[in-house]
Design a protein around this motif. Structure first.
Motif, mmCIF file in Angstrom:
data_model
loop_
_atom_site.group_PDB
_atom_site.id
_atom_site.type_symbol
_atom_site.label_atom_id
_atom_site.label_comp_id
_atom_site.label_asym_id
_atom_site.label_seq_id
_atom_site.Cartn_x
_atom_site.Cartn_y
_atom_site.Cartn_z
ATOM 1 N N ALA A 1 -30.957 18.221 16.607
ATOM 2 C CA ALA A 1 -30.932 17.939 18.047
ATOM 3 C C ALA A 1 -30.917 16.437 18.312
ATOM 4 N N VAL A 2 -31.679 15.683 17.526
ATOM 5 C CA VAL A 2 -31.673 14.224 17.668
ATOM 6 C C VAL A 2 -30.284 13.676 17.358
ATOM 7 N N ALA A 3 -29.642 14.195 16.310
ATOM 8 C CA ALA A 3 -28.292 13.740 15.957
ATOM 9 C C ALA A 3 -27.304 14.022 17.084
ATOM 10 N N MET A 4 -27.445 15.169 17.719
ATOM 11 C CA MET A 4 -26.532 15.519 18.805
ATOM 12 C C MET A 4 -26.769 14.653 20.041
ATOM 13 N N THR A 5 -27.973 14.084 20.147
ATOM 14 C CA THR A 5 -28.316 13.268 21.314
ATOM 15 C C THR A 5 -28.101 11.782 21.058
ATOM 16 N N ARG A 6 -28.524 11.312 19.860
ATOM 17 C CA ARG A 6 -28.543 9.871 19.593
ATOM 18 C C ARG A 6 -27.572 9.450 18.495
ATOM 19 N N GLY A 7 -26.858 10.397 17.919
ATOM 20 C CA GLY A 7 -25.900 10.070 16.881
ATOM 21 C C GLY A 7 -26.358 10.534 15.515
ATOM 22 N N PRO A 8 -25.404 10.776 14.587
ATOM 23 C CA PRO A 8 -25.738 11.340 13.282
ATOM 24 C C PRO A 8 -26.654 10.454 12.449
ATOM 25 N N HIS B 1 -23.514 18.413 7.390
ATOM 26 C CA HIS B 1 -22.960 18.396 8.743
ATOM 27 C C HIS B 1 -23.099 17.012 9.377
ATOM 28 N N LEU B 2 -24.268 16.405 9.219
ATOM 29 C CA LEU B 2 -24.483 15.090 9.831
ATOM 30 C C LEU B 2 -23.665 14.005 9.125
ATOM 31 N N LEU B 3 -23.535 14.125 7.801
ATOM 32 C CA LEU B 3 -22.685 13.172 7.077
ATOM 33 C C LEU B 3 -21.230 13.291 7.523
ATOM 34 N N GLU B 4 -20.790 14.517 7.755
ATOM 35 C CA GLU B 4 -19.423 14.717 8.231
ATOM 36 C C GLU B 4 -19.252 14.110 9.620
ATOM 37 N N MET B 5 -20.261 14.307 10.482
ATOM 38 C CA MET B 5 -20.220 13.693 11.812
ATOM 39 C C MET B 5 -20.145 12.169 11.710
ATOM 40 N N ALA B 6 -20.841 11.607 10.696
ATOM 41 C CA ALA B 6 -20.877 10.148 10.531
ATOM 42 C C ALA B 6 -19.624 9.597 9.864
ATOM 43 N N GLY B 7 -18.734 10.483 9.371
ATOM 44 C CA GLY B 7 -17.492 10.040 8.760
ATOM 45 C C GLY B 7 -17.549 9.835 7.262
ATOM 46 N N ASP B 8 -18.677 10.170 6.630
ATOM 47 C CA ASP B 8 -18.798 10.028 5.176
ATOM 48 C C ASP B 8 -18.390 11.352 4.535
ATOM 49 N N GLU B 9 -17.089 11.554 4.411
ATOM 50 C CA GLU B 9 -16.575 12.864 4.016
ATOM 51 C C GLU B 9 -16.899 13.208 2.564
ATOM 52 N N ARG C 1 -16.110 24.623 4.185
ATOM 53 C CA ARG C 1 -16.310 23.301 4.793
ATOM 54 C C ARG C 1 -16.065 22.198 3.765
ATOM 55 N N ALA C 2 -16.535 22.425 2.534
ATOM 56 C CA ALA C 2 -16.321 21.436 1.480
ATOM 57 C C ALA C 2 -14.835 21.292 1.167
ATOM 58 N N ALA C 3 -14.119 22.432 1.130
ATOM 59 C CA ALA C 3 -12.688 22.397 0.794
ATOM 60 C C ALA C 3 -11.897 21.596 1.823
ATOM 61 N N ARG C 4 -12.310 21.657 3.085
ATOM 62 C CA ARG C 4 -11.627 20.897 4.138
ATOM 63 C C ARG C 4 -11.730 19.397 3.909
ATOM 64 N N LEU C 5 -12.790 19.002 3.187
ATOM 65 C CA LEU C 5 -13.031 17.572 2.970
ATOM 66 C C LEU C 5 -12.540 17.086 1.622
ATOM 67 N N THR C 6 -11.910 17.971 0.846
ATOM 68 C CA THR C 6 -11.390 17.594 -0.466
ATOM 69 C C THR C 6 -10.146 16.738 -0.305
ATOM 70 N N PRO C 7 -10.117 15.548 -0.882
ATOM 71 C CA PRO C 7 -8.930 14.694 -0.726
ATOM 72 C C PRO C 7 -7.684 15.372 -1.286
ATOM 73 N N SER C 8 -6.588 15.288 -0.574
ATOM 74 C CA SER C 8 -5.337 15.860 -1.070
ATOM 75 C C SER C 8 -4.744 14.955 -2.131
ATOM 76 N N GLU C 9 -4.084 15.568 -3.121
ATOM 77 C CA GLU C 9 -3.480 14.788 -4.203
ATOM 78 C C GLU C 9 -2.257 14.016 -3.686
#
Length: 411
Positions: free
Chosen positions: A331-338, A366-374, A400-408
């Motif tokens: 809830a804090v992340a959703m209010t004040r950022g990840p 989830h919070l790391l993904e919100m912060a951009g650290d894929e 969710r992990a597969a979505r963040l896997t870098p493409s070759e």
């Protein structure tokens, strides 16, 4: 009838049969064994020959016969054994006694002769029908520890000579906290199963709601009972939208809110409003108020996260529950950022109760993904997947992990 339908029917009937057998014959520990053996027999016979016309009566009759066998085997109370052996069951009486028997069994499991932890564990086993492994995961303890706890609880009931009946009104309040906690855990296991192929075990959550309605009927002026019933209804209202066509998990932010149960939401909101008006709020009332804020938001984006943060902070003052702290971080992340949420997670990392729980890693991912650290988010999703025994959750976390896997790179 299919095996799954037989299993569901037996789970529904088991606590009622146990209550009926204990009410008539006593011997709680042996009665539970007898009902378990009758259920095994029913699972085999009903799947092959069909369900009898009166499955409840069948289960009670077979349980009573097996109880007699157990009593005779241990050479105890011979006169009582012979009386049980020859007595015929007045099955017509059970049609009106089911609800009362289940409620009495609920309070019996929460007798002051037992420790609070044993009260809840025995209620989950005898009334909720959870396995020892499921109860152990709910308590975050090893399965062997929970096995010993339940065994000791049954032995304590046997030695205490506790009569089968509702406690006097003066004693009900003392048992109520354990009763409500047990019902809360039964509901949670039904709404979000900790193991197995299904995300939901509808029979458990429905039974928890049914039992809580009975307790609410018995104690209509108790604000925490009202709050717990509201919490269950407001949470269960989202159940149909939590899974997709293949049973896959859909997070709340992505759910079709048109599939939420408007009738349950209306009832839950009315109940929590009634409960909060009665005085200082307890933990179930506060949780119900949080659920109401989620349910009343027309979209995920319009959710009142600042108010939810404030309510979680009230909960933190009421309960040392690591899951409350984890939800507060979200809830804090959703209010004040990840980053603010991740800072709180770092403080929770030292809590041994969360060390092996997949939810800690899923929230971090989830919070790391919100912060951009894929890359870090991907590793956290995979760690969470390895730590859960729920197949739908594993599939969701791996996806969710597969979505963040870098493409070759292309050659």
């Amino acid at each position: 009838m299919t095996g799954d339908r037989v299993e569901g029917l037996l789970r529904e009937l088991a606590p009622r049969a146990l209550g009926a057998v204990v009410r008539r014959y006593g011997h709680f520990d042996l009665a539970e064994d007898a009902v378990q053996e009758a259920m095994l027999a029913a699972a085999t016979q009903w799947a092959a020959d069909g369900v009898p016309a009166n499955p409840r009566a069948w289960l009670i009759t077979v349980s009573a016969r097996r109880l007699t066998d157990l009593l005779r085997a241990e050479q105890a109370r011979r006169r009582r054994e012979e009386e049980v052996w020859y007595r015929e069951l007045p099955l017509a009486d059970y049609h009106t006694a089911d609800a009362d028997d289940t409620l009495v069994l609920l309070f019996m499991c929460c007798h002051p002769a037992l420790s609070p932890a044993s009260q809840i564990a025995l209620t989950l086993r005898a009334v909720g029908g959870l396995t020892t492994g499921e109860i152990a995961r709910a308590f975050m303890v090893p399965e062997g520890t929970m096995t010993r706890r339940i065994t000791r609880a049954k032995q304590s009931i046997k030695e205490s000579g506790i009569p089968f009946g509702l406690p006097p009104a003066a004693e009900r309040g003392d048992r109520l906290a354990a009763v409500l906690h047990a019902l809360y855990l039964i509901f949670n296991e039904g709404y979000a199963s900790t193991s197995g192929p299904r995300l939901h075990r509808v029979e458990l959550s429905a039974e928890a709601i049914r039992l809580t309605r009975i307790v609410h009927w018995l104690l209509p002026d108790d604000a925490e009972v009202t709050g717990l019933l509201a919490l269950m209804l407001l949470t269960d209202a989202r159940r149909l939208a939590r899974t997709g066509p293949a049973g896959e998990l859909i997070p709340m932010a992505e759910q079709d809110r048109g599939r939420w149960n408007a009738e349950q939401i209306a009832e839950g909101v009315a109940l929590v409003s009634e409960a909060l008006a009665k005085g200082p709020a307890g933990q179930y009332q506060v949780q119900a108020a949080i659920a109401a804020l989620h349910d009343e938001a027309p979209t995920a984006e319009t959710t009142d996260w600042p108010q939810i943060v404030a309510l979680y902070e009230v909960l933190l003052d009421l309960s040392d529950n690591p899951m409350v702290a984890l939800n507060h971080a979200v809830a804090v992340a959703m209010t004040r950022g990840p980053e603010a949420g991740l800072t709180l997670l770092d403080k929770l990392a030292a809590d041994d109760r969360l060390a092996s729980d997949h939810r800690m890693y899923a929230v971090r991912a989830h919070l790391l993904e919100m912060a951009g650290d894929e890359e870090a988010a991907r590793e956290a999703y995979l760690t969470a997947s390895r730590r859960t025994t729920s197949l739908p959750r594993q599939r969701y976390l791996n996806a969710r992990a597969a979505r963040l896997t870098p493409s070759e790179s292309a050659p």
